[in-house]
Enzyme design. Sequence first.
Site, PDB file in Angstrom:
ATOM      1  CE1 TYR A 403      63.361 -53.346  23.451  1.00 22.24           C
ATOM      2  CE2 TYR A 403      65.819 -52.972  23.705  1.00 22.24           C
ATOM      3  CZ  TYR A 403      64.457 -53.453  24.350  1.00 22.24           C
ATOM      4  OH  TYR A 403      64.529 -53.586  25.592  1.00 22.24           O
ATOM      5  CB  SER A 404      63.255 -53.728  14.974  1.00 21.51           C
ATOM      6  OG  SER A 404      63.344 -55.059  14.889  1.00 21.51           O
ATOM      7  CD  GLU A 625      64.967 -58.406  13.365  1.00 29.10           C
ATOM      8  OE1 GLU A 625      64.308 -57.586  13.701  1.00 29.10           O
ATOM      9  OE2 GLU A 625      65.990 -58.435  12.640  1.00 29.10           O
TER      10      GLU A 625
END
Length: 627
Positions: A403-404, A625
């Site tokens: 998870y960013s 991304e």
Amino acid sequence: SNCIMLLSSGRLLTTVITLSLGLPSYTFVPSSRYISSQTLPLSGSSSNFSTRKNGKVQSWVSIDSVTPQAESGISSAMKFSGKQSGIVQLPKLNRQAILKVISKTVLSLSLLAIATSSFKVPHAQAKAVAAVAAPVEHLHVGQKIANFLRSFGLPDVAVLAIISALPVVELRGGVPVGLWMGLPLTTVLPACVLGNMAPIIPLLFLLRNERLKKLMSPILNRAEKKSASLGVVSVEKQWASLAAFVGIPLPGTGAWTGAMGAFLLGMPTAVALSSIFTGVCSAGIIVSAITMAGKKGGLAALAALAIFTGKEFFSGKSKQDFLEADPYWDQKTVPTNTYKNKAPFTGKVISTKRIVGPQATGETCHIVIDHEGKFPYWEGQSWGVAPPGTREKDGKPHSVRLYSIASSRYGDDMTGNTGSLCVRRATYWCPELKADDPAKQGICSNFLCDTKPGNDVMMTGPAGKAMLLPEENPETDYIMVATGTGIAPYRGFIRRLFTEDTPAGAVYKGQAWLFLGVANSDALLYDDEWQKVKEEYPKNFRLDYALSREQENKKGGKMYIQDKVEEYSDEIFNKLENGAHIYFCGLKGMMPGIQDMLKGVCESKGVDYDEFIKGLQSKKQWHVEVY
């Protein structure tokens, strides 16, 4: 003349409301504070009216009989009961009837008292009234309610507790009323504190009910704005913030708003209650000091509260410059894979909060995790999260999901001890069941969205360097394109450049341009933050939304993120040629449309598209991304 005085002040509404609520027919004169003991001789010995002399309460009496001189003065006030005699008969009410009356009238009376107290009497009429009865004491809302409740024979302590429980008045209005009623401070403070806290405990539990939350959504939205100053920080700082928020008697603060704010922030119930209780006690001390010792007493009490709650805030650093490289833009020391799958880090959840509206197409949560400063990261990196449990097919632990990170390296509390994630709950709608199929829900996203403060989260990373922010040239333009939770890394960028006092932000002169695509306005993420930055830095920050279910593209179809970016195709192409960096984060479905847009611009300018993209990649201007 006395009736004229009552009408001009709007106080006969008190009598009208008691009748409209279904009480038996009897005469009820609100209070003889409008009738001085000199103008209305009374005889009798029970307790339903107050007499005043020189502005002070002398006694509470009811009228068993009146002198002939007084009879004419109150006869008109008794006509509505159908009686012309000078006798006021109060029926015997049992306990249940009294409680029913109180429960139905207190809220109405509170609102009426506010409304009627705002009516201004014409100047000529006011002079006539003053000539008939003087002196007349001006009463605030709490005193009006106290007089009303007293008329039912309730003990003064019970009256005080009820007043302090009301959201309109609370403890800050109850303490002056208690002292006005002649009660000692040692009785007033405990009664007001207990009264103010009484509704807070059930309120925190009742707010968990979804129906009640929807019903109270307008109030909760206002409470959220009022309590936004509490912030999303460590539990200790939330406790201190909430205590100060409740404890300083300013408009819009208090125990009721504080309880709603604590619920919205996801604070543990025990922590919220102890903090609110501390704040209520502090507010009682401050209001008592102001009431009894004036401004100096209030300032002294406020100073004591500031010292008590300010420890957490003054111990930290004011600038966000203690997690920087040397020089700050040097990326050689970016941390990567500090914690691996076999030896993960255990973080603790500080708060989990839904951040989309009721009409959003799914649930998205903002989750703040405490890492105690042991898990450093940079903006644009990701954390791995290992959900608890094992896989059904082979009994092995669940794999790590990336998870960013949705905060700067300093975290939402700017201490360097926390980090945030932006997570959408993954669900699958089954057309046969006509409901979400729990067997097909996202394991990790549902785990994170269901976390509570204090829960453990097993984490790995930080991972990735593809989305880092190049900061060596402070005039660099950044174009950030996101769908949904792909907004996460950009929140870290924007906070670093505009919200926090960082070395990068202090010198930044370029333009950060954010594109966000979601289904509708309710699904917008962190919009309040973007609007604030846009207002403060109009030349350095641009914002464009693509709302697929509310906007149309130039062809008349739904407005997707690629359509919004295409509207500025020439400008974006020129920025990229001049050294701008472009970022893509979110659903990979947006990429073909954006690539086709850039290809079309290249063809119109006689530029080879493939070479153009290769040039951007070689200069590290192209950051992707997607999933």
